[in-house]
Design a protein around this motif. Structure first.
Motif, short mmCIF file in Angstrom:
data_model
loop_
_atom_site.label_atom_id
_atom_site.label_comp_id
_atom_site.label_asym_id
_atom_site.label_seq_id
_atom_site.Cartn_x
_atom_site.Cartn_y
_atom_site.Cartn_z
N SER A 43 0.83 -1.21 0.00
CA SER A 43 0.00 0.00 0.00
C SER A 43 0.86 1.26 0.00
O SER A 43 0.57 2.22 -0.72
N TRP A 44 1.91 1.27 0.82
CA TRP A 44 2.83 2.41 0.84
C TRP A 44 3.49 2.59 -0.53
O TRP A 44 3.56 3.72 -1.04
N HIS A 45 3.92 1.50 -1.14
CA HIS A 45 4.58 1.57 -2.44
C HIS A 45 3.64 2.17 -3.49
O HIS A 45 4.05 3.00 -4.31
N LEU A 46 2.38 1.75 -3.46
CA LEU A 46 1.40 2.29 -4.40
C LEU A 46 1.16 3.78 -4.19
O LEU A 46 0.99 4.53 -5.15
N ALA A 47 1.15 4.22 -2.93
CA ALA A 47 0.93 5.64 -2.65
C ALA A 47 2.07 6.48 -3.22
O ALA A 47 1.84 7.55 -3.80
N SER A 54 1.50 10.04 -11.46
CA SER A 54 0.20 10.61 -11.83
C SER A 54 0.28 11.40 -13.14
O SER A 54 -0.73 11.55 -13.83
N GLU A 55 1.45 11.88 -13.50
CA GLU A 55 1.59 12.62 -14.77
C GLU A 55 1.28 11.75 -15.98
O GLU A 55 1.05 12.27 -17.07
N TYR A 56 1.27 10.44 -15.81
CA TYR A 56 1.00 9.53 -16.93
C TYR A 56 -0.48 9.16 -17.07
O TYR A 56 -0.82 8.37 -17.95
N ALA A 57 -1.32 9.70 -16.22
CA ALA A 57 -2.76 9.45 -16.36
C ALA A 57 -3.26 10.18 -17.60
O ALA A 57 -2.98 11.36 -17.80
N ASP A 58 -3.99 9.48 -18.44
CA ASP A 58 -4.52 10.08 -19.67
C ASP A 58 -5.79 10.89 -19.41
O ASP A 58 -6.23 11.63 -20.28
N VAL A 64 -4.18 13.12 -4.89
CA VAL A 64 -4.30 12.85 -3.46
C VAL A 64 -5.40 11.81 -3.22
O VAL A 64 -5.25 10.91 -2.38
N LYS A 65 -6.48 11.88 -3.99
CA LYS A 65 -7.55 10.89 -3.84
C LYS A 65 -7.05 9.49 -4.24
O LYS A 65 -7.37 8.50 -3.59
N VAL A 66 -6.26 9.41 -5.30
CA VAL A 66 -5.68 8.13 -5.71
C VAL A 66 -4.80 7.58 -4.58
O VAL A 66 -4.87 6.39 -4.24
N PHE A 124 -12.82 2.46 -5.04
CA PHE A 124 -11.72 1.67 -5.63
C PHE A 124 -12.25 0.34 -6.14
O PHE A 124 -11.94 -0.08 -7.26
N GLU A 125 -13.05 -0.34 -5.36
CA GLU A 125 -13.59 -1.65 -5.74
C GLU A 125 -14.51 -1.56 -6.96
O GLU A 125 -14.46 -2.42 -7.83
N ASP A 126 -15.35 -0.52 -7.01
CA ASP A 126 -16.28 -0.38 -8.14
C ASP A 126 -15.56 0.01 -9.43
O ASP A 126 -16.04 -0.28 -10.52
#
Length: 198
Positions: A43-47, A54-58, A64-66, A124-126
């Motif tokens: 979880s820490w690694h993902l944060a 995040s710059e690679y999000a299309d 912060v929400k992610v 996240f789940e949905d």
């Protein structure tokens, strides 16, 4: 006796409950030791990845929400356990086990925070919002990169096929062209090296 108000007591109890994540081991190995990573490390690694990548999000995302989502997404495994992504039998009961866990664990919090944390976990789940879908990309990329760097150790242990890994990732290729290109490249190269079955 420790002096704290009821709200703080609930928050501290939740924090202490989260310590159990340090003993929940996943199928992915850490890079610099001969052991599997735990849920807290994951979880820490993902944060950190959310902050960094995040710059690679299309699509437009709230970084912060992610980060909040990926920090909370595996808390339910305290009760539900880690279900290996390629375990079809375990995945058949995963949603129910995790929902029950979410109700109990987030229920430790004060009511307002319970609703917020549960809402982020449920989002996240949905996996319908831009943030949840980008978080899902990161949740797939992190173990993929660890596994690849460890020469496919977990894939080989479980006799995983190239097509299984491609299918696990393909629904999220539209979230980041750059990360999708990386994921596809890793899968193809791992298969060519014999780390994934063909």
């Amino acid at each position: 006796m420790i002096d704290m108000n009821e709200r703080l007591c609930k928050q501290i109890n939740f924090v202490l409950e989260l310590d159990k994540m340090k003993n929940l081991y996943r199928q992915t190995y850490v890079l610099h030791e001969d052991r599997k990573e735990n849920d807290a490390e994951h979880s820490w690694h993902l944060a950190v990845m959310a902050l960094l990548l995040s710059e690679y999000a299309d699509k437009e995302i709230d970084t912060v929400k992610v980060m909040k989502m990926v920090l909370l997404h595996d808390i339910v495994e305290i009760d539900a356990g880690d279900t290996y992504c390629y375990d079809s039998e375990g995945n058949s009961t995963k949603a129910e086990r995790e929902e029950n866990a979410a109700q109990r664990i987030f229920g430790l919090l004060p009511h307002d925070q319970k609703d917020i944390f549960y809402g982020l976990w449920r989002e996240f789940e949905d996996c319908k919002t831009n943030e949840a879908r980008f978080a899902a990309v990161l949740d797939r990329l992190q173990p993929l990169m660890l596994n690849y760097t460890k020469k496919g150790i977990s894939w080989k242990e479980h006799d995983i096929y190239k097509e299984q890994v491609m299918n696990r990732n393909k629904d999220y290729f539209g979230e980041s062209e750059e990360l999708a290109k990386l994921i596809k490249s890793v899968i193809v190269d791992a298969a060519s090296k014999g780390w994934l079955k063909i």
